[in-house]
Design a protein around this motif. Structure first.
Motif, PDB file in Angstrom:
ATOM      1  N   TYR A 118      31.182  42.460  56.733  1.00  0.00           N
ATOM      2  CA  TYR A 118      32.252  42.043  55.692  1.00  0.00           C
ATOM      3  C   TYR A 118      33.151  41.447  56.367  1.00  0.00           C
ATOM      4  O   TYR A 118      33.624  41.508  57.566  1.00  0.00           O
ATOM      5  N   GLY A 147      31.046  41.610  50.952  1.00  0.00           N
ATOM      6  CA  GLY A 147      32.183  42.574  51.050  1.00  0.00           C
ATOM      7  C   GLY A 147      33.368  41.941  51.529  1.00  0.00           C
ATOM      8  O   GLY A 147      33.524  40.978  52.466  1.00  0.00           O
ATOM      9  N   LYS A 149      37.768  42.499  52.686  1.00  0.00           N
ATOM     10  CA  LYS A 149      38.891  43.715  53.149  1.00  0.00           C
ATOM     11  C   LYS A 149      39.917  43.058  53.274  1.00  0.00           C
ATOM     12  O   LYS A 149      39.900  41.851  53.968  1.00  0.00           O
ATOM     13  N   ILE A 188      31.301  42.558  44.174  1.00  0.00           N
ATOM     14  CA  ILE A 188      31.207  42.554  45.661  1.00  0.00           C
ATOM     15  C   ILE A 188      31.869  43.466  45.960  1.00  0.00           C
ATOM     16  O   ILE A 188      33.013  44.078  45.465  1.00  0.00           O
ATOM     17  N   ASP A 189      31.355  44.205  47.134  1.00  0.00           N
ATOM     18  CA  ASP A 189      32.359  45.308  47.573  1.00  0.00           C
ATOM     19  C   ASP A 189      33.695  45.047  48.281  1.00  0.00           C
ATOM     20  O   ASP A 189      34.086  44.059  48.737  1.00  0.00           O
ATOM     21  N   MET A 191      37.254  46.424  50.079  1.00  0.00           N
ATOM     22  CA  MET A 191      37.691  47.593  50.830  1.00  0.00           C
ATOM     23  C   MET A 191      39.243  47.381  51.124  1.00  0.00           C
ATOM     24  O   MET A 191      39.804  46.140  51.093  1.00  0.00           O
ATOM     25  N   PHE A 216      35.092  49.816  47.251  1.00  0.00           N
ATOM     26  CA  PHE A 216      34.044  50.553  47.974  1.00  0.00           C
ATOM     27  C   PHE A 216      34.438  51.714  49.105  1.00  0.00           C
ATOM     28  O   PHE A 216      33.872  52.600  49.251  1.00  0.00           O
TER      29      PHE A 216
END
Length: 381
Positions: A118, A147, A149, A188-189, A191, A216
């Motif tokens: 990610y 993913g 973040k 889409i993840d 974080m 997520f």
């Protein structure tokens, strides 16, 4: 395979980033490589490398269980643990080179042929507005990452109180998260790293406020030692359909055991630079597996830690996803030679060459320099 030298090599790769590496050379002309990046602690890490060298030159590099053994009661803190972790990485590289196999084979073989990644867009977001974060997220999406973040809440710090600056930082952090979610869509993840900036009470409010963005996971909302409150916050997250992740800067199995026993996290994030070595992370992962806890190694720095982490993640059965620093600098790819580290639609291919699969490339990358205005909040280290 006697150790001929152990040396620290620090490189400056952006105006706000140094990476640090440890090289072990043996008398039979092999070099093993580890990463010991620890922001704004370069002089201390370099001194610790020198201390190790004074004690280990002439030792057999094959004896890594003994000479890179992590002892939780030893002094030195995270500086010593980071240096020892890099030593273990370098000795593992040497052992796999000697065996003529990639490191993941040395660790028992892979459960997977590639490692899901990610994109940590935090350092690649410029400007650091909601729109700047959204643009960075779209770039990662275009490159195939599933993913994303971000760490959206600086300069908030709960110990400073309910000041106007803290309230504004919190509101802007929520706006950054919302902008990224809108940019990447619902599938889409996503974080969010809170970098220990919240009290247990304010973290509960944060969980309520970010639930609408379908995270997520939420990462590191409060100090790692507060096990009871972390477990409570995990319940609040789970009730809203998201994981709680953390424990990125701990060292050794003994530090992770209380977190597992207390039910603190859904996802543990040991870092190959800090956790005490590759074998120590395998032990941490095995303990976590007994409690149904997933492993997503912390990995937001340079290419050497990334390469070691790819080998490591291939060998962990309860592996979830691996972090990579996205969009900070092309030096991530340019300062190493050997197998390509280029991301493949949000995944990393397993290196097949003996050892780590990469080495530091010759070149004129500047040596590390002091950061007068460090990237990390100085109150966080």
């Amino acid at each position: 395979m006697k150790i001929a030298s152990i040396a620290y090599r620090g490189l400056n790769v952006t105006p706000k980033t140094n990476w640090g590496f440890l090289e072990v050379r043996t008398e039979d002309d092999r070099t093993g490589l580890g990463e010991c990046t620890l922001g704004n602690q370069e002089p201390l890490v370099a001194a610790e490398v020198d201390r190790l060298a004074a004690n280990l030159v002439g030792q057999d590099a094959r004896d890594r269980n003994r000479i890179a053994r992590f002892l939780p009661h030893a002094p030195g803190g995270l500086v010593a643990a980071t240096t020892l972790s890099a030593l273990d990485q370098a000795l593992s590289d040497l052992a796999a080179q000697r065996n003529g196999e990639p490191i993941f084979r040395l660790l028992g073989g892979g459960f997977r042929d590639s490692v899901r990644l990610y994109a940590n867009i935090n350092r690649g977001a410029n400007p650091r507005t909601p729109e700047g974060f959204a643009a960075a997220a779209r770039r990662a999406l275009t490159d195939g990452f599933a993913g994303i973040k971000l760490a959206p809440f600086e300069p908030l710090m709960w110990e400073d109180g309910a000041t106007p600056d803290n309230r504004a930082a919190y509101a802007e952090g929520l706006d950054r998260i919302a902008a990224v979610r809108e940019a990447i869509g619902p599938d889409i993840d996503l974080m969010v790293d809170a970098h220990w900036r919240f009290s247990p009470g304010s973290a509960a409010a944060l969980i309520r406020d970010v639930a609408r963005e379908n995270l997520f996971w939420l990462e590191c909302p409060v100090a790692e030692a507060n096990h009871r409150e972390i477990a409570r916050l995990r319940g609040l997250c789970n009730a809203r359909g998201m994981r709680l992740a953390g424990a990125e800067s701990l060292s050794g199995l003994a530090a992770y055991r209380p977190l597992v026993e207390a039910g603190c996290y859904d996802v543990l994030m040991p870092d190959a630079k800090h956790a005490g070595g590759l074998q120590e992370i395998l032990r941490i992962a095995a303990l976590a597996q007994t409690a149904g806890v997933e492993i997503a190694p912390h990995n937001p720095t340079g290419p050497v830690c990334h390469a070691h982490s790819v080998h490591l993640c291939a060998a962990i059965p309860n592996f979830l996803v691996l972090e990579v620093q996205y969009g900070e600098t092309e030096a991530f790819f340019d300062i190493v030679q050997g197998e390509s580290l280029r991301f493949d639609r949000g995944a990393a291919r397993l290196p097949q060459s003996p050892g780590l699969g990469i080495s530091l490339a010759p070149g004129d990358t500047p040596a590390w320099k002091r950061m007068d205005r460090p990237w990390l909040d100085p109150r966080l280290g």
